[in-house]
Design an enzyme around this catalytic site. Structure first.
Site, PDB file in Angstrom:
ATOM      1  N   GLU A  79       0.477  -0.955  -0.080  1.00 25.13           N
ATOM      2  CA  GLU A  79      -0.081   0.405  -0.284  1.00 25.13           C
ATOM      3  C   GLU A  79       0.707   1.296   0.093  1.00 25.13           C
ATOM      4  O   GLU A  79       1.625   1.306   1.287  1.00 25.13           O
ATOM      5  CB  GLU A  79      -0.798  -0.142   1.087  1.00 25.13           C
ATOM      6  CG  GLU A  79      -1.965  -1.349   1.579  1.00 25.13           C
ATOM      7  CD  GLU A  79      -2.770  -1.490   0.335  1.00 25.13           C
ATOM      8  OE1 GLU A  79      -2.978   0.229  -0.417  1.00 25.13           O
ATOM      9  OE2 GLU A  79      -3.405  -2.207  -0.033  1.00 25.13           O
ATOM     10  N   CYS A 138      -6.119  -0.641   8.418  1.00 25.71           N
ATOM     11  CA  CYS A 138      -4.588  -0.683   7.656  1.00 25.71           C
ATOM     12  C   CYS A 138      -4.713   1.060   7.903  1.00 25.71           C
ATOM     13  O   CYS A 138      -3.521   1.280   7.952  1.00 25.71           O
ATOM     14  CB  CYS A 138      -5.206  -1.313   6.779  1.00 25.71           C
ATOM     15  SG  CYS A 138      -5.050  -3.110   7.598  1.00 25.71           S
ATOM     16  N   HIS A 162      -0.482  -5.005   2.595  1.00 25.49           N
ATOM     17  CA  HIS A 162      -2.427  -5.887   3.143  1.00 25.49           C
ATOM     18  C   HIS A 162      -1.885  -7.450   2.629  1.00 25.49           C
ATOM     19  O   HIS A 162      -1.490  -8.033   1.449  1.00 25.49           O
ATOM     20  CB  HIS A 162      -3.436  -4.951   2.152  1.00 25.49           C
ATOM     21  CG  HIS A 162      -3.986  -4.685   2.652  1.00 25.49           C
ATOM     22  ND1 HIS A 162      -4.473  -3.119   2.432  1.00 25.49           N
ATOM     23  CD2 HIS A 162      -4.389  -4.601   4.031  1.00 25.49           C
ATOM     24  CE1 HIS A 162      -5.299  -2.922   3.731  1.00 25.49           C
ATOM     25  NE2 HIS A 162      -5.839  -3.753   4.666  1.00 25.49           N
TER      26      HIS A 162
HETATM   27  N1  PCA Z   1      -7.204  -5.689   8.011  1.00 24.07           N
HETATM   28  C1  PCA Z   1      -8.370  -4.456   8.552  1.00 24.07           C
HETATM   29  C2  PCA Z   1      -8.425  -3.807  10.076  1.00 24.07           C
HETATM   30  C3  PCA Z   1      -7.369  -4.655  10.056  1.00 24.07           C
HETATM   31  C4  PCA Z   1      -6.810  -5.545   9.247  1.00 24.07           C
HETATM   32  O1  PCA Z   1      -6.264  -6.747   9.601  1.00 24.07           O
HETATM   33  C5  PCA Z   1      -8.002  -2.920   6.936  1.00 24.07           C
HETATM   34  O2  PCA Z   1      -8.081  -3.567   6.116  1.00 24.07           O
HETATM   35  O3  PCA Z   1      -8.357  -2.594   7.643  1.00 24.07           O
END
Ligand code: PCA
Length: 210
Positions: A79, A138, A162
């Site tokens: 990201e 996140c 991610h």
């Molecule tokens: N994924 C969520 C919040 C915590 C996680 O592991 C997200 O993509 O924001």
């Protein structure tokens, strides 16, 4: 030796596991000797996330790597952008609010994500750079880490990985969801840590225009 804060999240919503934590657990069985790694597990709750980040970042790490789960993703998404918005876990959970009323609209990671994605793909791991991390926790971790680094004039550079679901999460429910086995997810993180071990450290702090 470069220092790295490596974080993962607890389960959230209806999930009983979080692939980011499963990955960190797998990696922790054999952490690389360099860089020097500190691990953390964060709750998926914005107030607590802010407190934990504020405490942890005071150590002025060279790098912060946040790991998070992205159900539906087929590969490792690096990201690039944290935006100043907080919404729900899914896009239809109401209007997003600013994370920081006086903060910039976005921060962009200063780490070489394109190089990393190429390296992961060369190792057989699906990966791409992503320019939208959502508006949930996140994204908040990515945004707030940049914000705190800027405000506290830290040298810290940050990225968010991610991760897809871990394969075990799709065996007793969530059928037909893309996933990767934890060994491969941990390998992806290990390859990036290898890159950080050789990346020139940088004492410049602050916001990079989006
Ligand atoms: N994924 C969520 C919040 C915590 C996680 O592991 C997200 O993509 O924001």
């Amino acid at each position: 030796m470069p220092t790295v804060l490596l974080t993962a999240f607890e389960p959230y919503d209806s999930w009983t596991e979080n692939s980011s934590w499963l990955t960190l657990m797998e990696l922790a069985q054999q952490l690389p000797a360099t860089p020097r790694i500190t691990t953390r597990r964060y709750p998926v709750e914005i107030g607590e996330l802010r407190r934990r980040l504020s405490t942890d970042l005071a150590a002025n790490y060279d790098y912060v790597l946040h790991l998070g789960q992205a159900p539906g993703s087929a590969g490792v998404q690096l990201e690039a952008i944290g935006i100043n918005l907080l919404g729900g876990a899914t896009a239809w959970q109401g209007e997003a609010e600013p994370l920081e009323v006086d903060g910039p609209l976005a921060y962009r990671s200063r780490l070489p994500l394109v190089t990393w994605a190429t390296k992961l793909r060369q190792a057989g791991i699906p990966s791409c750079v992503s320019y939208h991390a959502g508006t949930y926790l996140c994204n908040a971790a990515l945004y707030l880490t940049h914000r705190l680094a800027e405000q506290q004039q830290l040298k810290t550079r940050c990225a968010l990985l991610h991760l897809p679901l871990e394969t075990s999460q799709t065996l007793h429910g969530n059928p037909n969801q893309p996933s990767l086995p934890r060994a491969q997810l941990a390998r992806a993180v290990r390859l990036i840590l290898e890159e950080l071990a050789t990346e020139p450290t940088n004492s410049a702090a602050g916001e990079v225009p989006a």
